[in-house]
Scaffold this active site. Structure first.
Site, PDB file in Angstrom:
ATOM      1  N   SER A 125       0.849  -1.186   0.000  1.00  0.00           N
ATOM      2  CA  SER A 125       0.000   0.000   0.000  1.00  0.00           C
ATOM      3  C   SER A 125       0.896   1.252   0.000  1.00  0.00           C
ATOM      4  CB  SER A 125      -0.956  -0.055   1.199  1.00  0.00           C
ATOM      5  OG  SER A 125      -2.002   0.857   1.049  1.00  0.00           O
ATOM      6  N   ASP A 269      -8.823  -6.750  -4.225  1.00  0.00           N
ATOM      7  CA  ASP A 269      -8.048  -5.641  -3.663  1.00  0.00           C
ATOM      8  C   ASP A 269      -8.729  -4.298  -3.888  1.00  0.00           C
ATOM      9  OD1 ASP A 269      -5.974  -4.198  -2.536  1.00  0.00           O
ATOM     10  OD2 ASP A 269      -4.445  -4.897  -3.948  1.00  0.00           O
ATOM     11  N   HIS A 296      -6.828  -6.384  -0.036  1.00  0.00           N
ATOM     12  CA  HIS A 296      -5.698  -5.479   0.172  1.00  0.00           C
ATOM     13  C   HIS A 296      -4.677  -6.052   1.141  1.00  0.00           C
ATOM     14  CE1 HIS A 296      -3.857  -1.650  -0.526  1.00  0.00           C
ATOM     15  NE2 HIS A 296      -3.898  -1.286   0.742  1.00  0.00           N
TER      16      HIS A 296
END
Length: 322
Positions: A125, A269, A296
């Site tokens: 991320s 995701d 995610h």
């Protein structure tokens, strides 16, 4: 392969007494601070520094690594970035920049003695953004790069969130979320309630909320919200344009990355997995790992694909196959 007895041996190491934990001094234009790290295991040729997401989250996102990587004798290093929970928190927005965090990673690298013969950088991320930035600034120090669950263009993330993920919700739910965002009523408990019920459990961690691991609950509890909002904004459906990362785009620069690189995407995701697959073809020596059951935080909801793929990449790079 590193012998288990050597991997677990901390004797005569400066961090033996603390079980691998130490604080690393960081020099900044705003003064001297320190950041928290914890080393797990010893492997002279595979040392993985973990960059957490957020910005402003914590290393706790990766605690599940303890259940998989020690069995492979892979050394990995937890690390809380400055202003994250376990590290110093000067709280100065002047330090909340990409440039600062890249320099901070470089200072951590030097302190840990990581180099091109052993240094793998893993970022997920926001950590993936930071990993890309570090690889562009300091490629000579890297042995391998892992970009997990992060696209190379914020606008691509924004479009995917609003045009693909949002419409998957019940229409009335998505409409209410967008209305709260238009009113900038982000502190309304209803906003978080809708996101947790309809977005987070579908695209961040695909488990019922009452089954979320304690490590993830602690990460959310410890999140530095001021840092998070400053750099990425309030919305979960794209980054705010006036936030530090609001217009970030490194797609055109991916071809400059010449170290072996793994990109990781997941079917569910918050980021478009097709974009992450595309990224693997843009870098000079790329590989894509797809987690078909993941979101995610694919390390938690699709470990069956996440960890074997990650370990295989580390081994292949270490043995010169990529």
């Amino acid at each position: 392969m590193t012998e288990l007895s050597d991997y677990l041996d901390y004797s005569n190491a400066p961090d033996q007494l603390t079980g691998g934990v130490r604080r690393i001094p960081i020099s900044t234009p705003k003064g001297e601070f320190s950041v928290w790290v914890k080393r797990v295991g010893n492997n002279p040729t595979i040392r993985v520094l973990l960059l957490h997401g957020g910005p402003g989250a914590t290393h706790e996102l990766y605690e599940c690594f303890d259940g998989y990587l020690p069995a492979e004798a892979i050394e990995y290093i937890y690390y809380d970035q400055l202003d994250s929970h376990y590290s110093d928190q000067p709280g100065d927005p002047a330090l909340w920049t990409i440039e600062h965090f890249v320099d901070e990673v470089e200072q951590v690298r030097r302190a840990l003695g990581l180099d091109k013969d052993n240094f793998f950088l893993f970022g997920q991320s926001w950590g993936g953004m930071l990993a890309i930035e570090y690889a562009l600034a300091h490629p000579q120090h890297l042995k391998g790069l892992i970009i997990s669950n992060m696209v190379s263009d914020v606008q691509a993330y924004n479009r995917y969130a609003r045009e693909v993920l949002g419409p998957q919700m019940p229409p009335e739910v998505f409409a209410e979320i967008l209305q709260l965002e238009r009113e900038q009523d982000y502190e309304n408990p209803r906003y978080e309630e809708l996101l947790m019920q309809h977005h987070y459990t579908a695209h961040v961690l695909r488990m019922p909320l009452d089954e979320w691991p304690d490590s993830i609950l602690r990460t959310f509890k410890h999140l530095n919200k001021a840092l998070y909002v400053h750099m990425q904004g309030h919305s979960e459906f794209g980054m705010t344009p006036n936030a530090t990362l609001g217009n970030w785009n490194r797609s055109a620069d991916l071809g400059r990355i010449d170290v072996p690189t793994l990109t990781i995407g997941a079917t569910h995701d918050t980021m478009d997995p097709e974009h992450m697959k595309w990224m693997a073809g843009q870098v000079q020596r790329g590989r894509y790992l797809h987690c078909p059951n993941g979101s995610h935080l694919a390390q938690y909801d699709d470990p069956q694909h996440f960890f074997p793929g990650l370990v295989q990449f580390l081994r292949d790079v270490d043995e010169g196959r990529l």
